[in-house]
Design a protein around this motif. Sequence first.
Motif, PDB file in Angstrom:
ATOM      1  N   ASP A  83      60.428  54.298 -59.254  1.00  0.00           N
ATOM      2  CA  ASP A  83      60.043  55.244 -60.182  1.00  0.00           C
ATOM      3  C   ASP A  83      59.120  54.459 -61.325  1.00  0.00           C
ATOM      4  O   ASP A  83      58.096  54.910 -61.680  1.00  0.00           O
ATOM      5  N   ALA A  84      59.403  53.426 -61.540  1.00  0.00           N
ATOM      6  CA  ALA A  84      58.579  52.493 -62.679  1.00  0.00           C
ATOM      7  C   ALA A  84      57.258  52.284 -62.087  1.00  0.00           C
ATOM      8  O   ALA A  84      56.247  52.234 -62.645  1.00  0.00           O
ATOM      9  N   VAL A  85      57.220  51.850 -60.569  1.00  0.00           N
ATOM     10  CA  VAL A  85      56.032  51.559 -60.197  1.00  0.00           C
ATOM     11  C   VAL A  85      55.129  52.822 -59.728  1.00  0.00           C
ATOM     12  O   VAL A  85      53.945  52.787 -60.295  1.00  0.00           O
ATOM     13  N   GLU A  86      55.733  53.825 -59.652  1.00  0.00           N
ATOM     14  CA  GLU A  86      54.878  55.270 -59.687  1.00  0.00           C
ATOM     15  C   GLU A  86      54.310  55.584 -60.947  1.00  0.00           C
ATOM     16  O   GLU A  86      53.357  56.031 -60.999  1.00  0.00           O
ATOM     17  N   ALA A  87      55.301  55.279 -61.926  1.00  0.00           N
ATOM     18  CA  ALA A  87      54.719  55.599 -63.265  1.00  0.00           C
ATOM     19  C   ALA A  87      53.383  54.760 -63.534  1.00  0.00           C
ATOM     20  O   ALA A  87      52.427  55.292 -64.253  1.00  0.00           O
ATOM     21  N   MET A  88      53.498  53.363 -63.146  1.00  0.00           N
ATOM     22  CA  MET A  88      52.362  52.679 -63.650  1.00  0.00           C
ATOM     23  C   MET A  88      51.204  53.195 -62.785  1.00  0.00           C
ATOM     24  O   MET A  88      49.953  53.093 -63.323  1.00  0.00           O
ATOM     25  N   LYS A  89      51.356  53.623 -61.507  1.00  0.00           N
ATOM     26  CA  LYS A  89      50.183  54.205 -60.930  1.00  0.00           C
ATOM     27  C   LYS A  89      49.634  55.413 -61.441  1.00  0.00           C
ATOM     28  O   LYS A  89      48.692  55.718 -61.368  1.00  0.00           O
ATOM     29  N   ALA A  90      50.584  56.197 -62.117  1.00  0.00           N
ATOM     30  CA  ALA A  90      50.052  57.309 -62.703  1.00  0.00           C
ATOM     31  C   ALA A  90      49.567  57.147 -63.935  1.00  0.00           C
ATOM     32  O   ALA A  90      48.887  58.085 -64.493  1.00  0.00           O
ATOM     33  N   GLY A  91      49.493  55.798 -64.653  1.00  0.00           N
ATOM     34  CA  GLY A  91      48.566  55.927 -65.821  1.00  0.00           C
ATOM     35  C   GLY A  91      49.568  55.188 -67.230  1.00  0.00           C
ATOM     36  O   GLY A  91      49.174  55.081 -68.151  1.00  0.00           O
ATOM     37  N   ALA A  92      51.075  54.954 -66.736  1.00  0.00           N
ATOM     38  CA  ALA A  92      51.804  54.323 -67.883  1.00  0.00           C
ATOM     39  C   ALA A  92      51.220  52.964 -67.912  1.00  0.00           C
ATOM     40  O   ALA A  92      50.837  51.939 -66.995  1.00  0.00           O
ATOM     41  N   ASP A  93      51.245  52.357 -69.375  1.00  0.00           N
ATOM     42  CA  ASP A  93      50.944  51.233 -69.476  1.00  0.00           C
ATOM     43  C   ASP A  93      51.973  49.948 -69.262  1.00  0.00           C
ATOM     44  O   ASP A  93      51.525  48.870 -68.979  1.00  0.00           O
ATOM     45  N   ASP A  94      53.243  50.379 -69.346  1.00  0.00           N
ATOM     46  CA  ASP A  94      54.352  49.425 -68.994  1.00  0.00           C
ATOM     47  C   ASP A  94      55.569  50.272 -68.968  1.00  0.00           C
ATOM     48  O   ASP A  94      55.563  51.475 -69.530  1.00  0.00           O
ATOM     49  N   TYR A  95      56.488  49.674 -68.474  1.00  0.00           N
ATOM     50  CA  TYR A  95      57.970  50.111 -68.546  1.00  0.00           C
ATOM     51  C   TYR A  95      58.910  49.075 -68.905  1.00  0.00           C
ATOM     52  O   TYR A  95      58.650  47.747 -68.440  1.00  0.00           O
ATOM     53  N   ILE A  96      59.807  49.222 -69.678  1.00  0.00           N
ATOM     54  CA  ILE A  96      61.000  48.473 -70.243  1.00  0.00           C
ATOM     55  C   ILE A  96      62.243  48.873 -70.101  1.00  0.00           C
ATOM     56  O   ILE A  96      62.645  50.090 -70.316  1.00  0.00           O
ATOM     57  N   LEU A  97      63.207  47.927 -69.804  1.00  0.00           N
ATOM     58  CA  LEU A  97      64.554  48.249 -69.657  1.00  0.00           C
ATOM     59  C   LEU A  97      65.332  48.182 -70.807  1.00  0.00           C
ATOM     60  O   LEU A  97      64.925  47.171 -71.658  1.00  0.00           O
ATOM     61  N   LYS A  98      66.054  49.148 -71.424  1.00  0.00           N
ATOM     62  CA  LYS A  98      66.624  49.043 -72.645  1.00  0.00           C
ATOM     63  C   LYS A  98      67.496  47.821 -73.081  1.00  0.00           C
ATOM     64  O   LYS A  98      67.827  47.425 -74.123  1.00  0.00           O
ATOM     65  N   GLY A  99      67.903  47.082 -71.774  1.00  0.00           N
ATOM     66  CA  GLY A  99      68.911  46.007 -71.927  1.00  0.00           C
ATOM     67  C   GLY A  99      67.787  44.566 -72.099  1.00  0.00           C
ATOM     68  O   GLY A  99      68.066  43.674 -72.233  1.00  0.00           O
ATOM     69  N   ASN A 100      66.246  45.018 -72.185  1.00  0.00           N
ATOM     70  CA  ASN A 100      65.580  43.765 -72.052  1.00  0.00           C
ATOM     71  C   ASN A 100      64.540  44.130 -73.182  1.00  0.00           C
ATOM     72  O   ASN A 100      63.143  44.033 -72.903  1.00  0.00           O
ATOM     73  N   LEU A 101      64.707  44.652 -74.439  1.00  0.00           N
ATOM     74  CA  LEU A 101      63.768  44.963 -75.201  1.00  0.00           C
ATOM     75  C   LEU A 101      62.970  43.943 -75.952  1.00  0.00           C
ATOM     76  O   LEU A 101      62.151  44.139 -76.621  1.00  0.00           O
TER      77      LEU A 101
END
Length: 205
Positions: A83-101
């Motif tokens: 899902d994170a990869v698909e979000a980046m392809k769709a135009g998200a700038d980045d994704y972060i897991l809440k365990g690694n803020l």
Amino acid sequence: MVEDSDDELLLVRMLKSGGYDLSYERVETMADLAKALTATAWDLIISDHHLTDMTSFDVLRVVRQTQLDVPFVIVSGTIGEGDAVEAMKAGADDYILKGNLTRLLPAVERGFGEAAERKARRQDLEALRHSENRFRALIENVSDLITVLSDDHRILYQSPSSETILGYGPDDLVGKSLFDLVEADDRLVLESQIVAARAQPPAMR
């Protein structure tokens, strides 16, 4: 902040610790999101992935429809790699897991840079379209005959004035070789003129 828990308080503290003087609004539903996007031009949108009536994909789609250049960062404890990869392809700038803020501030900074680049590219394309439209309006309304040739002397563009001057409309000429339109005895002279013109174009006055 598109978030259905109190996690935004931690994110706000981290952003402030990074030197950002911010005000923010938290929304949880699609209706509230649409209202917030209509009311304000935001500098940054941070979204959880799984929400009550939507996912970050839904949020991203609505954001990109209304505010093209705003940085969009997903902060989630449950988003999978696919899902994170698909979000980046769709135009998200980045994704972060809440365990690694610890990645939040660098991701936000990078998001601002990428958003600025998107805006600059879009403005450049818009300026180019305006320039092309002005140029086309100019050449299509002058009385001079204007012809654009390919390297093999085929007509790529012919100004509308050709109908008045030559008796042929642009559609009659585009795609034809220029040499097919002159007498055989004139072809050598025409070719020498084209070679000379390409070697030393006349100065614009």
